[in-house]
Design a protein around this motif. Sequence first.
Motif, PDB file in Angstrom:
ATOM      1  N   PRO A  25     -48.818  99.591  99.678  1.00  0.00           N
ATOM      2  CA  PRO A  25     -47.866  99.871  98.824  1.00  0.00           C
ATOM      3  C   PRO A  25     -47.113  98.422  98.517  1.00  0.00           C
ATOM      4  O   PRO A  25     -46.984  98.390  97.395  1.00  0.00           O
ATOM      5  CB  PRO A  25     -46.790 100.652  99.639  1.00  0.00           C
ATOM      6  N   LEU A  26     -47.337  97.485  99.163  1.00  0.00           N
ATOM      7  CA  LEU A  26     -46.773  96.056  98.635  1.00  0.00           C
ATOM      8  C   LEU A  26     -47.754  95.524  97.833  1.00  0.00           C
ATOM      9  O   LEU A  26     -47.396  95.044  96.664  1.00  0.00           O
ATOM     10  CB  LEU A  26     -46.544  95.186  99.850  1.00  0.00           C
ATOM     11  N   ILE A  27     -48.983  95.751  97.844  1.00  0.00           N
ATOM     12  CA  ILE A  27     -49.971  95.338  96.942  1.00  0.00           C
ATOM     13  C   ILE A  27     -49.946  95.955  95.575  1.00  0.00           C
ATOM     14  O   ILE A  27     -49.974  95.236  94.504  1.00  0.00           O
ATOM     15  CB  ILE A  27     -51.217  95.258  97.323  1.00  0.00           C
ATOM     16  N   VAL A  28     -49.943  97.261  95.942  1.00  0.00           N
ATOM     17  CA  VAL A  28     -49.690  98.159  94.614  1.00  0.00           C
ATOM     18  C   VAL A  28     -48.236  97.799  93.841  1.00  0.00           C
ATOM     19  O   VAL A  28     -48.203  97.847  92.485  1.00  0.00           O
ATOM     20  CB  VAL A  28     -49.702  99.495  94.817  1.00  0.00           C
ATOM     21  N   ALA A  29     -47.169  97.320  94.505  1.00  0.00           N
ATOM     22  CA  ALA A  29     -45.953  97.036  94.075  1.00  0.00           C
ATOM     23  C   ALA A  29     -46.060  95.864  93.034  1.00  0.00           C
ATOM     24  O   ALA A  29     -45.690  95.587  91.961  1.00  0.00           O
ATOM     25  CB  ALA A  29     -44.684  96.905  94.938  1.00  0.00           C
ATOM     26  N   GLY A  30     -46.772  94.918  93.743  1.00  0.00           N
ATOM     27  CA  GLY A  30     -47.122  93.615  92.975  1.00  0.00           C
ATOM     28  C   GLY A  30     -48.064  93.954  91.582  1.00  0.00           C
ATOM     29  O   GLY A  30     -47.773  93.214  90.532  1.00  0.00           O
ATOM     30  N   ILE A  31     -49.015  94.629  91.735  1.00  0.00           N
ATOM     31  CA  ILE A  31     -50.027  95.073  90.555  1.00  0.00           C
ATOM     32  C   ILE A  31     -48.885  95.848  89.652  1.00  0.00           C
ATOM     33  O   ILE A  31     -48.848  95.728  88.252  1.00  0.00           O
ATOM     34  CB  ILE A  31     -51.018  95.850  90.891  1.00  0.00           C
ATOM     35  N   LEU A  32     -48.305  96.620  90.005  1.00  0.00           N
ATOM     36  CA  LEU A  32     -47.330  97.432  89.089  1.00  0.00           C
ATOM     37  C   LEU A  32     -46.134  96.446  88.331  1.00  0.00           C
ATOM     38  O   LEU A  32     -45.941  96.723  87.035  1.00  0.00           O
ATOM     39  CB  LEU A  32     -46.143  98.432  89.902  1.00  0.00           C
ATOM     40  N   TRP A  33     -45.752  95.388  89.067  1.00  0.00           N
ATOM     41  CA  TRP A  33     -44.628  94.519  88.119  1.00  0.00           C
ATOM     42  C   TRP A  33     -45.574  93.624  87.471  1.00  0.00           C
ATOM     43  O   TRP A  33     -45.182  93.670  86.148  1.00  0.00           O
ATOM     44  CB  TRP A  33     -43.994  93.578  89.440  1.00  0.00           C
ATOM     45  N   LEU A  34     -46.663  93.300  87.698  1.00  0.00           N
ATOM     46  CA  LEU A  34     -47.621  92.549  86.760  1.00  0.00           C
ATOM     47  C   LEU A  34     -48.067  93.218  85.499  1.00  0.00           C
ATOM     48  O   LEU A  34     -47.946  92.888  84.421  1.00  0.00           O
ATOM     49  CB  LEU A  34     -48.863  91.872  87.328  1.00  0.00           C
ATOM     50  N   LYS A  35     -48.177  94.440  85.624  1.00  0.00           N
ATOM     51  CA  LYS A  35     -48.565  95.405  84.519  1.00  0.00           C
ATOM     52  C   LYS A  35     -47.235  95.502  83.612  1.00  0.00           C
ATOM     53  O   LYS A  35     -47.639  95.488  82.573  1.00  0.00           O
ATOM     54  CB  LYS A  35     -49.196  96.679  84.783  1.00  0.00           C
ATOM     55  N   GLY A  36     -46.243  95.858  84.249  1.00  0.00           N
ATOM     56  CA  GLY A  36     -45.020  95.835  83.665  1.00  0.00           C
ATOM     57  C   GLY A  36     -44.686  94.748  82.788  1.00  0.00           C
ATOM     58  O   GLY A  36     -44.094  94.636  81.774  1.00  0.00           O
ATOM     59  N   TRP A  37     -44.992  93.538  83.371  1.00  0.00           N
ATOM     60  CA  TRP A  37     -44.755  92.197  82.714  1.00  0.00           C
ATOM     61  C   TRP A  37     -45.623  91.944  81.780  1.00  0.00           C
ATOM     62  O   TRP A  37     -44.974  91.403  80.571  1.00  0.00           O
ATOM     63  CB  TRP A  37     -44.819  90.943  83.746  1.00  0.00           C
ATOM     64  N   LEU A  38     -46.920  92.404  81.791  1.00  0.00           N
ATOM     65  CA  LEU A  38     -47.684  92.195  80.662  1.00  0.00           C
ATOM     66  C   LEU A  38     -47.330  93.030  79.491  1.00  0.00           C
ATOM     67  O   LEU A  38     -47.335  92.447  78.163  1.00  0.00           O
ATOM     68  CB  LEU A  38     -49.027  92.529  81.035  1.00  0.00           C
ATOM     69  N   VAL A  39     -46.832  94.183  79.824  1.00  0.00           N
ATOM     70  CA  VAL A  39     -46.420  95.196  78.567  1.00  0.00           C
ATOM     71  C   VAL A  39     -45.213  94.767  77.831  1.00  0.00           C
ATOM     72  O   VAL A  39     -45.266  94.464  76.621  1.00  0.00           O
ATOM     73  CB  VAL A  39     -46.307  96.569  79.145  1.00  0.00           C
ATOM     74  N   VAL A  40     -44.304  94.234  78.594  1.00  0.00           N
ATOM     75  CA  VAL A  40     -43.098  93.726  77.922  1.00  0.00           C
ATOM     76  C   VAL A  40     -43.195  92.364  77.275  1.00  0.00           C
ATOM     77  O   VAL A  40     -42.758  92.375  76.411  1.00  0.00           O
ATOM     78  CB  VAL A  40     -42.181  93.333  79.496  1.00  0.00           C
ATOM     79  N   ARG A  41     -44.256  91.451  77.810  1.00  0.00           N
ATOM     80  CA  ARG A  41     -44.299  90.353  77.180  1.00  0.00           C
ATOM     81  C   ARG A  41     -45.276  90.499  76.035  1.00  0.00           C
ATOM     82  O   ARG A  41     -44.867  89.886  74.802  1.00  0.00           O
ATOM     83  CB  ARG A  41     -45.095  89.623  78.052  1.00  0.00           C
ATOM     84  N   TYR A  42     -46.201  90.910  76.201  1.00  0.00           N
ATOM     85  CA  TYR A  42     -47.192  91.191  74.872  1.00  0.00           C
ATOM     86  C   TYR A  42     -47.127  92.374  73.915  1.00  0.00           C
ATOM     87  O   TYR A  42     -47.292  92.045  72.638  1.00  0.00           O
ATOM     88  CB  TYR A  42     -48.686  91.174  75.210  1.00  0.00           C
ATOM     89  N   PHE A  43     -46.758  93.551  74.376  1.00  0.00           N
ATOM     90  CA  PHE A  43     -46.515  94.515  73.574  1.00  0.00           C
ATOM     91  C   PHE A  43     -44.991  94.721  73.069  1.00  0.00           C
ATOM     92  O   PHE A  43     -44.723  95.122  72.066  1.00  0.00           O
ATOM     93  CB  PHE A  43     -46.970  95.854  74.047  1.00  0.00           C
ATOM     94  N   LEU A  44     -44.201  94.566  73.987  1.00  0.00           N
ATOM     95  CA  LEU A  44     -42.558  94.637  73.488  1.00  0.00           C
ATOM     96  C   LEU A  44     -42.014  93.362  73.016  1.00  0.00           C
ATOM     97  O   LEU A  44     -40.873  93.277  72.597  1.00  0.00           O
ATOM     98  CB  LEU A  44     -41.762  95.256  74.719  1.00  0.00           C
ATOM     99  N   GLU A  45     -42.741  92.314  73.131  1.00  0.00           N
ATOM    100  CA  GLU A  45     -42.260  91.063  72.540  1.00  0.00           C
ATOM    101  C   GLU A  45     -41.213  90.545  73.123  1.00  0.00           C
ATOM    102  O   GLU A  45     -40.203  90.085  72.271  1.00  0.00           O
ATOM    103  CB  GLU A  45     -42.675  90.833  71.213  1.00  0.00           C
ATOM    104  N   VAL A  46     -40.970  90.395  74.483  1.00  0.00           N
ATOM    105  CA  VAL A  46     -39.634  90.291  75.175  1.00  0.00           C
ATOM    106  C   VAL A  46     -39.142  88.799  74.849  1.00  0.00           C
ATOM    107  O   VAL A  46     -38.004  88.714  74.726  1.00  0.00           O
ATOM    108  CB  VAL A  46     -39.914  90.315  76.631  1.00  0.00           C
ATOM    109  N   GLY A  47     -40.068  87.823  74.386  1.00  0.00           N
ATOM    110  CA  GLY A  47     -39.502  86.413  74.062  1.00  0.00           C
ATOM    111  C   GLY A  47     -38.960  86.388  72.558  1.00  0.00           C
ATOM    112  O   GLY A  47     -38.070  85.488  72.540  1.00  0.00           O
ATOM    113  N   SER A  48     -38.894  87.560  71.850  1.00  0.00           N
ATOM    114  CA  SER A  48     -38.232  87.462  70.673  1.00  0.00           C
ATOM    115  C   SER A  48     -36.933  88.275  70.529  1.00  0.00           C
ATOM    116  O   SER A  48     -36.610  88.658  69.412  1.00  0.00           O
ATOM    117  CB  SER A  48     -39.053  87.591  69.322  1.00  0.00           C
ATOM    118  N   VAL A  49     -36.613  88.962  71.586  1.00  0.00           N
ATOM    119  CA  VAL A  49     -35.547  89.847  71.351  1.00  0.00           C
ATOM    120  C   VAL A  49     -34.013  89.014  71.990  1.00  0.00           C
ATOM    121  O   VAL A  49     -34.270  87.944  72.375  1.00  0.00           O
ATOM    122  CB  VAL A  49     -35.521  91.064  72.370  1.00  0.00           C
ATOM    123  N   HIS A  50     -32.955  89.720  71.653  1.00  0.00           N
ATOM    124  CA  HIS A  50     -31.635  89.305  72.015  1.00  0.00           C
ATOM    125  C   HIS A  50     -31.701  89.186  73.844  1.00  0.00           C
ATOM    126  O   HIS A  50     -32.326  89.925  74.373  1.00  0.00           O
ATOM    127  CB  HIS A  50     -30.683  90.136  71.885  1.00  0.00           C
TER     128      HIS A  50
END
Length: 101
Positions: A42-67
């Motif tokens: 579960p700890l490994i899965v939690a890390g993978i889950l965070w990494l997948k969320g970070w990829l989605v937020v960074r590349y698809f939601l473009e978190v770098g260009s929001v308020h």
Amino acid sequence: MSVLTSDHTALRPLGFAWLALLGLTALSLGLGIHWHGQGGLPLIVAGILWLKGWLVVRYFLEVGSVHPFIRRVLLAFIAITPLCLALTTLFAAQFARWASL
């Protein structure tokens, strides 16, 4: 022709992010099949889950260009689920006691 090339190049990071998401999903599936029931999974899965969320937020939601407020909310959101999974794994007995009637 140069416009088409620049548009194609601009989409390249999205393609790599998508492939990374597919790879992480396959990795999660493989880990679940081969390490089912292992203590640290579960700890490994939690890390993978965070990494997948970070990829989605960074590349698809473009978190770098929001308020900055929206950025903080999104980053907190992707941190909460893996954190809850890790805490549930580490403190399962205590959570069970708290949740019991």
